[in-house]
Design an enzyme around this catalytic site. Structure first.
Site, PDB file in Angstrom:
ATOM      1  N   ARG A   7       6.280 -10.505  -9.317  1.00  0.00           N
ATOM      2  CA  ARG A   7       5.258  -9.774  -8.560  1.00  0.00           C
ATOM      3  C   ARG A   7       5.976  -9.000  -7.450  1.00  0.00           C
ATOM      4  NH1 ARG A   7       0.904 -11.450  -4.021  1.00  0.00           N
ATOM      5  NH2 ARG A   7      -0.171  -9.440  -4.011  1.00  0.00           N
ATOM      6  N   HIS A   8       5.499  -7.808  -7.155  1.00  0.00           N
ATOM      7  CA  HIS A   8       6.126  -6.956  -6.138  1.00  0.00           C
ATOM      8  C   HIS A   8       6.205  -7.647  -4.781  1.00  0.00           C
ATOM      9  CE1 HIS A   8       2.284  -6.255  -4.109  1.00  0.00           C
ATOM     10  NE2 HIS A   8       1.744  -6.163  -5.316  1.00  0.00           N
ATOM     11  N   GLN A  20      -5.699  -3.514  -2.944  1.00  0.00           N
ATOM     12  CA  GLN A  20      -4.777  -2.445  -3.316  1.00  0.00           C
ATOM     13  C   GLN A  20      -5.108  -1.857  -4.681  1.00  0.00           C
ATOM     14  OE1 GLN A  20      -0.530  -2.969  -1.379  1.00  0.00           O
ATOM     15  NE2 GLN A  20      -1.055  -4.782  -2.546  1.00  0.00           N
ATOM     16  N   ARG A  57       5.131   0.098  -5.297  1.00  0.00           N
ATOM     17  CA  ARG A  57       5.518  -1.226  -4.795  1.00  0.00           C
ATOM     18  C   ARG A  57       6.227  -2.057  -5.871  1.00  0.00           C
ATOM     19  NH1 ARG A  57      -0.106  -0.868  -5.229  1.00  0.00           N
ATOM     20  NH2 ARG A  57      -1.251  -2.574  -6.252  1.00  0.00           N
ATOM     21  N   GLU A  81      -1.653  -2.649 -11.746  1.00  0.00           N
ATOM     22  CA  GLU A  81      -2.616  -3.637 -11.287  1.00  0.00           C
ATOM     23  C   GLU A  81      -4.022  -3.255 -11.747  1.00  0.00           C
ATOM     24  OE1 GLU A  81      -3.396  -6.438 -10.874  1.00  0.00           O
ATOM     25  OE2 GLU A  81      -2.891  -7.099  -8.842  1.00  0.00           O
TER      26      GLU A  81
END
Length: 212
Positions: A7-8, A20, A57, A81
């Site tokens: 995950r970023h 986001q 990101r 996402e």
């Protein structure tokens, strides 16, 4: 094939408790730092190939992890996402809640029945596109004996794991922490999760933004 799903790193909207989704928010200073620490601890892992969500990101996180390595990074939109539509940018924690829905918490408690805002995406649709990505990836014969980095997002990462293990709770207990890494081994088309949500930085630096 061995897959390293990350995950970023942290962003300012993570810090502020804002949705986001597919809004293109860069890593903040701490997010870069955590990615750099993770990269240092993963530098001896022999990665051969990398795929990232095109959102900055995730792309930044992959680039930091692979800095100094001669490994191409490919983008795949199926790793984006989930989209929250018109709700993106709104506060989503108890102390700053702005989402015009009494049922937003279904996203965490009953995700497959989650109803998004206008122009948003269901978890079911997210699962479909990430499953297509996953099956395409593991069917590639040229990657059969290689290690692959996959940089993505919290809900997208969980949807990939749900495809592998649909009997488990979708969130597997919690939203993955920034820069956490899940390792999957694929043999003869069968996938096995061998390590989940591994953190390479100090546990004192862990912030669970979703428990606030």
């Amino acid at each position: 094939m061995k897959l390293y799903l990350i995950r970023h790193g942290e962003t300012q909207w993570n810090l502020q408790g804002r949705l986001q989704g597919q809004t293109d928010i860069a890593l903040n200073e701490n997010g870069i730092r955590l990615a750099q620490i993770t990269a240092k601890h993963m530098q001896k892992i022999p990665l051969h190939f990398a795929v990232t969500s095109p959102l900055i990101r995730a792309r930044q996180t992959a680039e930091i992890l692979l800095e100094g390595r001669n490994i191409p990074i490919y983008e795949d939109a199926r790793l984006k996402e989930i989209s929250f539509g018109v709700w993106e940018g709104l506060g989503c924690r108890k102390d700053n809640y702005e989402i015009p829905s009494e049922h937003f918490n279904d996203f965490y408690e009953n995700p497959l029945q989650f109803v998004p805002g206008e122009k948003g995406e269901t978890v079911e649709h997210l699962c479909k596109r990430t499953a297509e990505f996953y099956e395409d990836l593991i069917s590639r014969k040229n990657l059969e004996n290689q290690s692959v980095l996959i940089a993505t997002h919290g809900c997208a990462l969980r949807s990939l794991l749900y495809h592998i293990d649909p009997k488990a709770d979708f969130w597997r207990g919690h939203v993955p922490i920034n820069c956490s890494v899940t390792i999957i081994e694929v043999k003869h088309g069968a996938s096995k999760i061998i390590e989940e949500d591994k953190i390479y930085y100090d546990s004192n630096d862990v912030v669970d933004f979703y428990s606030h």
